[in-house]
Write a protein that holds these residues in place. Structure first.
Motif, short mmCIF file in Angstrom:
data_model
loop_
_atom_site.label_atom_id
_atom_site.label_comp_id
_atom_site.label_asym_id
_atom_site.label_seq_id
_atom_site.Cartn_x
_atom_site.Cartn_y
_atom_site.Cartn_z
N SER A 218 1.11 -1.17 -0.08
CA SER A 218 0.20 -0.01 0.06
C SER A 218 0.92 1.19 0.05
O SER A 218 0.48 2.17 -0.56
N ALA A 219 2.09 1.23 0.75
CA ALA A 219 2.83 2.32 0.87
C ALA A 219 3.55 2.67 -0.49
O ALA A 219 3.87 3.93 -0.67
N VAL A 220 3.57 1.78 -1.45
CA VAL A 220 4.25 2.15 -2.69
C VAL A 220 3.20 2.50 -3.99
O VAL A 220 3.58 2.47 -4.99
N CYS A 221 1.80 2.33 -3.45
CA CYS A 221 1.07 2.01 -4.60
C CYS A 221 -0.02 3.54 -4.72
O CYS A 221 -0.39 3.79 -3.59
N ASN A 222 -0.47 3.98 -5.64
CA ASN A 222 -1.60 4.87 -5.82
C ASN A 222 -2.76 4.34 -5.35
O ASN A 222 -3.06 3.03 -5.42
N PRO A 223 -3.81 5.09 -4.90
CA PRO A 223 -5.00 4.63 -4.52
C PRO A 223 -5.77 3.85 -5.60
O PRO A 223 -6.57 2.95 -5.25
N ASN A 224 -5.56 4.44 -7.02
CA ASN A 224 -6.50 3.89 -7.90
C ASN A 224 -5.77 2.49 -8.66
O ASN A 224 -6.23 2.28 -9.59
#
Length: 318
Positions: A218-224
């Motif tokens: 989650s820390a390295v990913c965009n919300p979409n």
């Protein structure tokens, strides 16, 4: 009026009432099963004496399950009802119910699952070898999500504060017919829509053991971004299923691989065997009725049944 002509009228009306995926399923049933048998028959002639032997033959000769035959019957009755209510045709009564062979019901309920030792081996490998696709498999076997739900899952659907997953959409490839509702060359389309039923829109707790891995991605990913790819592009169920087979046989090195849906079945059965109440399990799975959980997904292992007998009768033999 022939059934084929009724179908051409019906399909345009139905397209405004249901999701594309549901419409596609109805159309495939008509094209593959109903059209060859009844397409050129006058709909006024279709009655119980004709339909019941047809369904029995599909089970006895073609080996179709009760569920598949019931889906066919539902579509056929929808067409007959449409002819009656919308086209004012004289049709036979369709309120009768099919009596299904009990042996087929039993066979349809026998779903595969992994043993507790295999379950642990799958989870351990995924945790030790983090990747987006491994995370997708891990979430499936630790939450009971359907393959289309996990493929549609985006990081914006995961609440790390409350440690929950919001299952609010599903992804699937559907067949796209032409304007007359006829399937020519196989044309398909990816549809991302609402879950299977209203109860399927649900919140699932994230298992604390896998939370650290979820947080890292989650820390390295965009919300979409999609969870199974950690990218703005999704992966579809067919692709994830193919990878899953390789994952189980070549990476985890189990000696067999059950269907991807068996991960959901394994999850549900494991919870039940560990004394989690059926209503809670049903809610997590997104079932509209507790009986669905009991009848389809919950099948105690031989070990669980042995423990039940020995524990339940222990005091008798003291």
């Amino acid at each position: 009026m022939k059934l084929e002509d009724v179908y051409k009228e019906w399909v345009h009306v139905k397209a405004r009432q249901v999701k594309l995926s549901s419409l596609s399923t109805y159309q495939l049933i008509y094209i593959k099963k109903l059209a060859p048998a009844f397409g050129n028959m006058e709909i006024e002639q279709l009655n119980k004496k004709i339909i019941v032997p047809f369904l029995n033959d599909l089970m006895d000769t073609a080996g179709l399950s009760v569920k598949s035959c019931n889906d066919i019957l539902i579509v056929l009755k929808m067409l007959i009802r449409f002819a009656d209510e919308e086209l004012d045709l004289e049709v036979h009564n369709i309120t009768w119910k099919m009596i299904w062979p009990s042996k087929n019901k039993i066979a349809a309920q026998k779903l595969e699952r992994y043993s507790p030792a295999e379950y642990k081996k799958i989870v351990d490998y995924a945790l030790e070898n983090p990747s987006p696709r491994n995370l997708g498999i891990l979430l499936t076997i630790c939450s009971g999500m359907r393959v289309g739900e996990v493929c549609a899952l985006q990081w914006e659907d995961i609440d790390l504060t409350n440690k929950t997953i919001h299952v609010c959409k599903t992804l699937q490839r559907v067949y796209v017919p032409d304007d007359d509702g006829i399937f020519g060359k196989a044309r398909t389309h990816i549809e991302i829509g609402t879950p299977k039923t209203s109860n399927s829109d649900r919140y699932i707790p994230i298992l604390k053991n896998i939370l650290p891995m979820v947080k890292k991605f989650s820390a390295v990913c965009n919300p979409n971004y999609y969870v199974c790819t950690c990218d703005e592009r999704y992966t579809e169920p067919r692709t994830l299923r193919n990878y899953y087979k390789e994952f189980i046989l070549e990476k985890v090195k189990l000696d067999h691989c059950i269907k991807y849906h068996g991960l959901r079945h394994t999850f549900a059965t494991t919870l039940i065997e560990n004394k989690i109440d059926v209503k809670t399990v049903s809610t997590i799975l997104g079932h509209s009725d507790v009986s669905t959980t009991l009848n389809i997904y919950v099948h105690p292992s031989n070990e669980a049944k042995t423990d039940a007998v020995n524990s339940g009768l222990r005091r008798i033999f003291k």
